[in-house]
Design a protein around this motif. Structure first.
Motif, PDB file in Angstrom:
ATOM      1  N   ALA A 192       0.864  -1.295  -0.252  1.00  0.00           N
ATOM      2  CA  ALA A 192       0.304  -0.001   0.037  1.00  0.00           C
ATOM      3  C   ALA A 192       1.063   1.189  -0.045  1.00  0.00           C
ATOM      4  CB  ALA A 192      -0.928   0.022   1.230  1.00  0.00           C
ATOM      5  N   TRP A 196       0.962   4.144  -3.142  1.00  0.00           N
ATOM      6  CA  TRP A 196       1.096   5.466  -2.894  1.00  0.00           C
ATOM      7  C   TRP A 196       1.953   6.181  -3.797  1.00  0.00           C
ATOM      8  CZ3 TRP A 196      -3.192   8.326  -0.534  1.00  0.00           C
ATOM      9  CH2 TRP A 196      -2.953   9.894  -0.536  1.00  0.00           C
ATOM     10  N   SER A 208       5.516  -2.510  -5.443  1.00  0.00           N
ATOM     11  CA  SER A 208       4.307  -2.741  -4.683  1.00  0.00           C
ATOM     12  C   SER A 208       3.381  -4.092  -5.197  1.00  0.00           C
ATOM     13  CB  SER A 208       3.346  -1.428  -5.116  1.00  0.00           C
ATOM     14  OG  SER A 208       2.020  -1.803  -4.691  1.00  0.00           O
ATOM     15  N   ARG A 286      -4.164   1.054  -7.980  1.00  0.00           N
ATOM     16  CA  ARG A 286      -3.761   1.173  -6.552  1.00  0.00           C
ATOM     17  C   ARG A 286      -4.764   0.954  -5.456  1.00  0.00           C
ATOM     18  NH1 ARG A 286      -1.124   5.508  -9.400  1.00  0.00           N
ATOM     19  NH2 ARG A 286      -2.977   6.714  -9.031  1.00  0.00           N
ATOM     20  N   TRP A 287      -6.016   0.991  -5.827  1.00  0.00           N
ATOM     21  CA  TRP A 287      -6.868   0.700  -4.808  1.00  0.00           C
ATOM     22  C   TRP A 287      -6.843  -0.736  -4.068  1.00  0.00           C
ATOM     23  CZ3 TRP A 287     -10.669  -3.047  -5.153  1.00  0.00           C
ATOM     24  CH2 TRP A 287     -11.037  -3.347  -6.464  1.00  0.00           C
ATOM     25  N   TYR A 290      -4.593  -0.572  -1.392  1.00  0.00           N
ATOM     26  CA  TYR A 290      -5.135   0.317  -0.217  1.00  0.00           C
ATOM     27  C   TYR A 290      -6.132  -0.615   0.475  1.00  0.00           C
ATOM     28  CZ  TYR A 290      -3.230   4.284  -3.142  1.00  0.00           C
ATOM     29  OH  TYR A 290      -2.455   5.138  -3.516  1.00  0.00           O
ATOM     30  N   TYR A 359       0.708   9.129   9.591  1.00  0.00           N
ATOM     31  CA  TYR A 359       0.101   9.249   7.879  1.00  0.00           C
ATOM     32  C   TYR A 359       1.040  10.553   7.555  1.00  0.00           C
ATOM     33  CZ  TYR A 359      -2.750  11.081   4.434  1.00  0.00           C
ATOM     34  OH  TYR A 359      -2.985  11.595   3.227  1.00  0.00           O
TER      35      TYR A 359
END
Length: 370
Positions: A192, A196, A208, A286-287, A290, A359
């Motif tokens: 994840a 990003w 990734s 990418r989702w 995530y 974060y």
């Protein structure tokens, strides 16, 4: 004092700690894997650094909550602490040694990066990665012990056989299940983070995808060792086994039914496996990376809740019954429920701050680096 509130505080802190520790262990291994790949593929060096910085951030959070667990156990659960230090002294020593080596090797791994020969640096990284496994290797003995108190001969006074405790048959499958779970959640967290980062730097995109694949595939050995653990419980901790399977095995006696958490963990694991493989083949989506992180955290929480709540109203399981939780509570202190609720609220508040700072540190300080 009502046992619900002390159990709530311990459970809350433990879940937060375990989440970050498991992520941390997996991140360490993936950083070393990328460092090894960088010996032949220079593009792997950048994501290796990013993943390691991610590790450092989670190490801080897990360390804070590890300290909080120690304080809570000493204050509310002195009998359990006494049992652990008397009967499980050797496993605790392994964990403490692992913590010392882990922190030392993390510093060495970072400060020797590009300053020593690459193979020497990789060797330091391997020490860093494997020392992380030593921490649950010791502490998981406590969980195995409360499932099946091997070695315990008396509670008053507390006495037992240390060597017999080390032979606990519940321990091997529980430990391996923990190891593979930690690798899975850590790889998925790396996936994840790199997903990003790939919004700015496309070169990390494939790494990734690789992390997503590894994290997903770890579900297979985790499931196999989980089945082994489930089978062992049927012989050595039948009360907990009945709690996990109450709708399916109604003939067995249990006051708890945590089958929904157990099944939820299994279903989430299947979804993680599918999504992890899918992300490898389509890392530009990418989702998928995530969503894998909250799914893996949820699976971890479901599994821990099933394992720990399934033993109630007992703390230590002995066959089809056990030793009640009340035996382990510190009766010398009395804390108002409102104060405990305030403490839980404070823990949640500061956890939110931790996560917010984490974060900002990751997104602005690491992942968005070009």
């Amino acid at each position: 004092m009502d046992v619900t509130l002390p159990l709530t505080i311990l459970g809350l802190i433990l879940l937060i700690h375990l989440t970050f520790v498991n992520i941390n262990i997996g991140l360490g291994f993936y950083s070393v894997i990328l460092r090894w790949r960088s010996l032949s593929d220079i593009e792997a060096a950048k994501p290796a650094r990013k993943v390691f910085k991610f590790l450092v951030a989670t190490e801080v959070v897990s360390g804070v909550y590890g300290t909080m667990i120690t304080v809570v156990l000493a204050g509310f659960w002195p009998t359990l602490v006494n049992i652990a230090t008397i009967i499980l002294f050797i496993p605790l020593l392994v964990s403490i040694t692992g913590i010392i080596v882990r922190l030392t090797s993390i510093a060495a791994y970072w400060y020797t990066w590009d300053k020593v020969d690459a193979k020497i640096h990789l060797a330091i990284g391997l020490v860093m990665a494997f020392s992380g496994l030593a921490i649950p290797a010791g502490f998981r003995y406590i969980f195995a012990f409360i499932d099946n108190p091997a070695g315990l001969t008396s509670l008053n006074p507390i006495s037992g056989n240390t060597i017999e405790a080390l032979m606990n048959p519940v321990y091997p499958p529980l430990l391996l299940h923990t190891f593979f779970g930690a690798l899975s959640i850590g790889f998925l967290a790396a996936s994840a983070g790199l997903a990003w980062s790939s919004k700015i730097d496309k070169t990390v995109e494939r790494w990734s995808g690789c992390a997503g694949l590894l994290g997903g595939l770890m579900i297979i050995p985790q499931g196999l060792t989980g089945f082994w653990f489930w089978s062992v419980l049927s012989f050595y901790s039948p009360y907990l086994f009945a709690s996990l399977n109450k709708p399916f095995l109604p003939l067995q006696n249990s006051l708890m039914d945590v089958s929904y958490f157990f099944l939820g963990m299994v279903l989430l694991s299947i979804v993680i496996l599918v999504f992890g493989i899918a992300h490898y083949y389509q890392p530009y989506r990418r989702w998928t990376a995530y969503i894998l992180v909250p799914l893996s955290i949820a699976a971890l929480i479901f599994g821990e809740i099933a394992h720990d709540i399934g033993r109630l109203p007992y703390m230590v399981i002995v066959g089809e019954a056990g030793v009640p939780v009340e035996i382990f509570i510190n009766r010398l202190i009395f804390i108002e429920p409102t104060l405990i609720i305030s403490t839980v609220s404070a823990i949640l508040f500061f956890t939110a701050i931790f996560i917010t700072l984490l974060y900002l540190y990751l997104i602005k300080g690491i992942l968005e680096e070009s």
